[in-house]
Design an enzyme around this catalytic site. Sequence first.
Site, PDB file in Angstrom:
ATOM      1  N   CYS A   1      15.958  71.539   6.012  1.00 58.43           N
ATOM      2  CA  CYS A   1      15.813  72.968   6.331  1.00 58.43           C
ATOM      3  C   CYS A   1      15.763  73.774   5.020  1.00 58.43           C
ATOM      4  O   CYS A   1      15.989  73.233   3.931  1.00 58.43           O
ATOM      5  CB  CYS A   1      16.963  73.429   7.223  1.00 58.43           C
ATOM      6  SG  CYS A   1      18.550  73.595   6.362  1.00 58.43           S
TER       7      CYS A   1
ATOM      8  N   CYS B   1      24.757  71.073   7.384  1.00 57.74           N
ATOM      9  CA  CYS B   1      23.723  70.052   7.519  1.00 57.74           C
ATOM     10  C   CYS B   1      24.126  68.780   6.768  1.00 57.74           C
ATOM     11  O   CYS B   1      24.899  68.823   5.814  1.00 57.74           O
ATOM     12  CB  CYS B   1      22.401  70.556   6.943  1.00 57.74           C
ATOM     13  SG  CYS B   1      21.741  72.017   7.761  1.00 57.74           S
TER      14      CYS B   1
ATOM     15  N   GLU C   1      28.512  70.299  13.274  1.00 59.29           N
ATOM     16  CA  GLU C   1      28.334  71.617  13.881  1.00 59.29           C
ATOM     17  C   GLU C   1      29.671  72.251  14.227  1.00 59.29           C
ATOM     18  O   GLU C   1      30.711  71.601  14.227  1.00 59.29           O
ATOM     19  CB  GLU C   1      27.471  71.494  15.138  1.00 59.29           C
ATOM     20  CG  GLU C   1      26.062  71.058  14.836  1.00 59.29           C
ATOM     21  CD  GLU C   1      25.179  70.937  16.067  1.00 59.29           C
ATOM     22  OE1 GLU C   1      23.969  70.768  15.870  1.00 59.29           O
ATOM     23  OE2 GLU C   1      25.683  71.005  17.207  1.00 59.29           O
TER      24      GLU C   1
ATOM     25  N   CYS D   1      18.993  73.663   2.919  1.00 58.02           N
ATOM     26  CA  CYS D   1      19.161  72.369   2.248  1.00 58.02           C
ATOM     27  C   CYS D   1      18.172  72.217   1.099  1.00 58.02           C
ATOM     28  O   CYS D   1      18.512  71.663   0.053  1.00 58.02           O
ATOM     29  CB  CYS D   1      19.010  71.223   3.255  1.00 58.02           C
ATOM     30  SG  CYS D   1      20.424  71.116   4.373  1.00 58.02           S
TER      31      CYS D   1
ATOM     32  N   ASN E   1      25.327  65.734   9.829  1.00 60.82           N
ATOM     33  CA  ASN E   1      25.533  67.139  10.175  1.00 60.82           C
ATOM     34  C   ASN E   1      26.795  67.308  11.003  1.00 60.82           C
ATOM     35  O   ASN E   1      27.167  66.449  11.794  1.00 60.82           O
ATOM     36  CB  ASN E   1      24.311  67.753  10.858  1.00 60.82           C
ATOM     37  CG  ASN E   1      23.864  67.057  12.123  1.00 60.82           C
ATOM     38  OD1 ASN E   1      23.832  65.836  12.210  1.00 60.82           O
ATOM     39  ND2 ASN E   1      23.496  67.847  13.122  1.00 60.82           N
TER      40      ASN E   1
ATOM     41  N   GLU F   1      22.437  66.921   4.695  1.00 58.56           N
ATOM     42  CA  GLU F   1      22.056  66.899   3.287  1.00 58.56           C
ATOM     43  C   GLU F   1      23.094  67.604   2.424  1.00 58.56           C
ATOM     44  O   GLU F   1      23.492  67.114   1.369  1.00 58.56           O
ATOM     45  CB  GLU F   1      20.688  67.585   3.091  1.00 58.56           C
ATOM     46  CG  GLU F   1      19.562  66.920   3.832  1.00 58.56           C
ATOM     47  CD  GLU F   1      19.299  67.482   5.225  1.00 58.56           C
ATOM     48  OE1 GLU F   1      18.129  67.506   5.636  1.00 58.56           O
ATOM     49  OE2 GLU F   1      20.266  67.887   5.916  1.00 58.56           O
TER      50      GLU F   1
END
Length: 160
Positions: A112, A73, A64, A115, A62, A75
Amino acid sequence: MKEIKIDTKILVFHSIEELFVEDKDLMRKAVEVRKNAYAPYSKFKVGAALLLDNGEVVVGSNQENAAYPSGLCAERVAIFYAGAKYPGAKIIKIAITAGATESVTEKPIPPCGACRQSIFEYEFKQETPIEIFFMGETGEVYKSDSIQNLLPLTFDKNFL
């Protein structure tokens, strides 16, 4: 009125050591790349590793950004890179691991919603399921044979 029943099947492994060698290696790559996460705001690092049908392994962590939601993210970093670098390859499986930097994460952390939708998009496009393994930093590993166990009511191009 009628009722729709949705069943989900998840396999639970007590630890990474119970996985088959190929799956254990993939999860270890996810654990390693988790260290590269840039998570100064959430302090929650995630690593993902994809196995493609051409034998390549693609990883992502990830990333940010102070201008939320500009980050991405793990994934999706891995999936989108695989799609860009190996556009004809199918994703066979994905291993995901996540953990907080200020405490130990022992419970499996699933992808999430964004994702899940991205994984589904590739599963739908390639017309074959993607195995998903996910864990915290330690402890149990969950395995789903398809994203449809985690996102049973899917949205695809047929609705557009």
